[in-house]
Structures are given as C-alpha cells and as structure tokens.
Design an enzyme around this catalytic site. Structure first.
Site, mmCIF file in Angstrom:
data_model
loop_
_atom_site.group_PDB
_atom_site.id
_atom_site.type_symbol
_atom_site.label_atom_id
_atom_site.label_comp_id
_atom_site.label_asym_id
_atom_site.label_seq_id
_atom_site.Cartn_x
_atom_site.Cartn_y
_atom_site.Cartn_z
ATOM 1 C CG ASP A 78 0.678 9.602 0.582
ATOM 2 O OD1 ASP A 78 0.729 8.449 1.057
ATOM 3 O OD2 ASP A 78 -0.026 10.505 1.062
ATOM 4 C CG HIS A 129 -2.048 -0.992 1.108
ATOM 5 N ND1 HIS A 129 -3.241 -0.729 0.459
ATOM 6 C CD2 HIS A 129 -2.156 -2.277 1.556
ATOM 7 C CE1 HIS A 129 -4.025 -1.795 0.519
ATOM 8 N NE2 HIS A 129 -3.389 -2.741 1.177
#
Length: 449
Positions: free
Chosen positions: A360, A154
């Site tokens: 991110d 993730h």
C-alpha cells in the site's frame, strides 16, 4: 498567479443542489489550498458523465472537465491505469495485461489533459499533477509551459527490476521528469524511482535527476489525514452512541476491525485466513472476540476483483461454518460503503484494528483508526507506507498467517497502560502528517525551487 490541480477524479460529488466537496483523501488535502489561492481543478469526465458541467457551489474553485469517450475511458483508466500500472506498482505481476492499445489510449488521454491545462494556464500559475493516471502529463506540459510544475505519486513506486517489465518504462519516467519536483510518501518509493531513472540513463546525484539542461528534485512528503475532522469525530456524541450499538451487536468482550476497499492489494483474504488461524491456535478466545470486516465494493467490472470477492465469500462462509454458535457470531462481513461518520463509529467501537495490505502506498485507514480510537491497538502490515511512520503499531508480515494470529493474541492481551502509551505516541506522529500541512509543504518546496 493561481494554482491548477490535475487529477483523474474530481474532488466533488453531484447532488440535487449542484457539486459539493467530497470527503477524504486528496479533496481534504488540496481543496482548502485551492480555495485560498483561487484556481482550477482539472479532472476526467467519464463517457457516462457527458453534460455534467456544473460548477462547485459557493466556491472560488473552478472545475474543468476532460470529457472522454467510452473507448478512451476503458483504455486509459480500466486498461493501462488499472490493469497495467496498478498491479505492477503493487507487485502483482500475474495480473498485468501488457496490451499496446491500452498504452495508446493512456497517451491519448494524457495529451487531452495537457490541452485542457494549457487552455487555462496563465504565466506564473503553479501546476500540481496527481498520481499514476497521469505519468506522461508533466513531460507533455513541460514542452508548453514554464511555471512551477509538481507531480506526486500516491501509490508505491516499485523496484527498478519490476518497473522495467514495462515496454514503455523509459517514456513514463521521462514523462514524470517533466516536473520540477516529484513527491513520494516514503524514502523507499523515492529511492526506487531514482534507481529506475538511473537505469534508463538519466544522471542521478543524491535526490536530483538531470534531464537535458534541467534538474528535477525528488522528495518525500507523506500524506496524512484531516486531524481536526477526526478529532471532532472522536468526541462526537452521535458517533459514540453508534459505537456503543456496534459493541452490543458484537456481543463479546473484544472487537477486531478491518476496513478496506475490496481490492487484491488490501490482503482481505489473507487477513480472514489469519483470523481463522487465530481461532484455531488460541481457542480460549472463542466466544470472547468478534471480527468485523468492512469491504467497500471496488472495480466490480474487472474480472480479478470479481474473483477476489468469490474467494473472500468462500473464506467467510468457512469460518462461520466452523465456529458459529447460537450464542456467538465470530465474524460479520459488511460488503458496502459507509460514510466517514459511520466508519468513525466502527473505529471507536474496535479494541483492535487489523490493517494488513499486501502492499500500500500509505494507508490512511490506519491513521484514521488511531486518531479516532481512545485506547485501541493497531496491527499494521509492514508493507504499507504508513509502517515507516507508525512505529508504535504492532507491525506484521501480511503473508505470515501464524505471525498475524500471534499479533492478534498479543494485541488483545495488551495491558491498558501499554495500549494508551502506544496510542498517544501514534497520535503525535499523525498530527505531524496532517493532510493540509502536506499540501502546504509540497507546494512551498515546489515554488521555492
């Protein structure tokens, strides 16, 4: 046949009535799928959580806890996960602490997770492992189970050259390749992984990696938000009333919003510096615009995070010292945690969201803002995974203070028609990335083989 989800954290929070589902992130994406199929969520229990063995209320889901000692938790989570893998994958190489004892604890805990999964596994079950805390787990499970085994990463997978800093790099990649299907949010991350695997001698052809007699598929499955939930929040009268009260608190024509965990990857300090540059370079906005920055406390026991808070506090103080007037508060800094409903009020109140992480994996806050806002403008870092999908946002380099200041000026001056056109296009893209569709897509691909 049932589903076994394995993750560092449980998707529930403990209340007086027992365990109830958490809101957001993996819980939103995976709990409905797990509920429909029936199955088990396997998660760590910190050393301070011993004895908490309650099960979720009114649910077909079973919660299996892996109880860890303080030493194991600190080495596996506080050490290898957050002082080695987290900074490495976000390119903060100066913050990496390469300590062998951290890896030993990480290996030990991954083995503990494997034992827990094998204990509950039944022939034909599907196992779905989550994220950087458990890179070794697929390989450990492959030795002992034969059913469909998926893994999803993730956060950003860094370039091969950066990943090779790790003395244990090949072992970690081999661990991931225990899965049948490996998932990432963007093609950049997937390609970085494929190049890393090739460097360590694993044959790569297209999106497939060979390990021994097996072939592992690598695919891109971007994770979004619960669009139904955020549509409801965008229409809620209570949220609307709270948004109007926030506008009154701001007391200006235009409101800019930032929402993040207080993490060095999120670029909060650089964003505040860009806002300071904006007020210096575009003085006509003084007295007409305000900036609300929400910073959720995070990993406060880690020295790097405490130092970041000190630096952010310093910049906040300087901005207020330089620009504060009796009739205008240019910046409000909220160092606290908010509920999803409370955050949605901030989203609805803001004319511009300034979401500028330095790196991110995806960044769901950007998606939440767009889906809740009625005519806001998203200014988004081009180093967030979401930038690959949200092309109608104003994309900026989060290290370029002048560029971010100029983007703020453009966003605040943007005509209403252009704002609405961009926002509608972004909402359509986000609809496709719905969180529950993500889980269905990944599991369908995994089980189809």
């Amino acid at each position: 046949m049932s589903l076994i989800i394995v993750a560092n954290r449980a998707p529930f929070r403990l209340t007086a009535e027992g365990l109830v589902p958490a809101v957001g992130g993996l819980a939103t994406a995976l709990l409905p799928v797990l509920e429909a199929r029936g199955g088990t969520w396997v998660a760590a229990a910190e050393w301070g959580e011993k004895g908490r063995t309650a099960q979720p209320r009114q649910s077909a889901i079973r919660l299996e806890r892996v109880f860890l000692s303080e030493r194991e938790w600190q080495g596996y989570y506080g050490g290898f996960s957050n002082r080695v893998l987290w900074p490495l994958c976000h390119y903060f190489l100066d913050k990496i602490e390469l300590r062998r004892e951290y890896f030993q604890d990480y290996l030990r805990v991954n083995r503990r997770f494997a034992e827990a999964v094998v204990r509950i596994y039944r022939q034909g079950d599907t196992v779905f492992v989550q994220d950087y805390h458990l890179l070794l787990l697929p390989g450990l499970l492959r030795e002992r189970i034969r059913g469909p085994l998926g893994f999803f990463f993730h956060i950003p997978w860094p370039s091969s050259g950066v990943f090779r800093i790790l003395p244990w790099g090949r072992a970690l990649v081999a661990g991931v390749l225990g899965a049948d299907l490996v998932g990432f949010h963007t093609w950049e991350y997937a390609e970085n992984f494929l190049r890393t695997a090739a460097h360590y001698g694993f044959p790569v052809e297209g999106n497939r990696v060979r390990i021994g007699e097996r072939t592992v598929r690598v695919e891109v499955h971007p994770l979004g938000i619960d669009t139904h939930r955020f549509h409801e929040l965008s229409q809620s009268p209570e949220v609307g009333a709270h948004a109007r009260s926030l506008r009154r608190l701001a007391g200006v024509d235009r409101l800019i919003l930032g929402v993040d965990r207080l993490d060095y990857t999120k670029g909060i300090r650089e964003r505040l510096l860009a806002y300071e540059r904006f007020l210096q370079a575009y003085p006509h906005w003084r007295g007409r615009v305000a900036f609300f920055q929400i910073a959720t406390p995070s990993r406060t026991q880690v020295a790097a995070y405490r130092e970041l808070k000190r630096q952010v506090d310093e910049v906040v103080g300087r901005i207020l010292g330089s620009f504060l007037r009796e009739d205008w508060v240019p910046l409000r800094y909220f160092y606290q945690t908010y509920t999803q409903e409370e955050l949605s009020a901030f989203y609805r109140a803001a004319d511009v969201a300034l979401i500028t992480p330095l790196r991110d994996g995806m960044n769901l806050v950007a998606l939440e803002y767009v889906y809740t806002s009625s005519e806001g403008v998203l200014v988004l870092s081009n180093l967030a995974g979401a930038a690959e999908y949200l092309k109608e946002a104003l994309l900026v380099n989060p290290y370029d203070l002048d560029g971010m200041a100029a983007a703020l000026d453009r966003a605040l001056r943007m005509p209403q028609g252009e704002r609405r056109e961009r926002l509608l296009a972004l909402k359509a893209r986000i609809q496709v990335l719905d969180a529950q569709s993500w889980a269905d897509r990944f599991l369908s691909s995994l089980e189809a083989g």
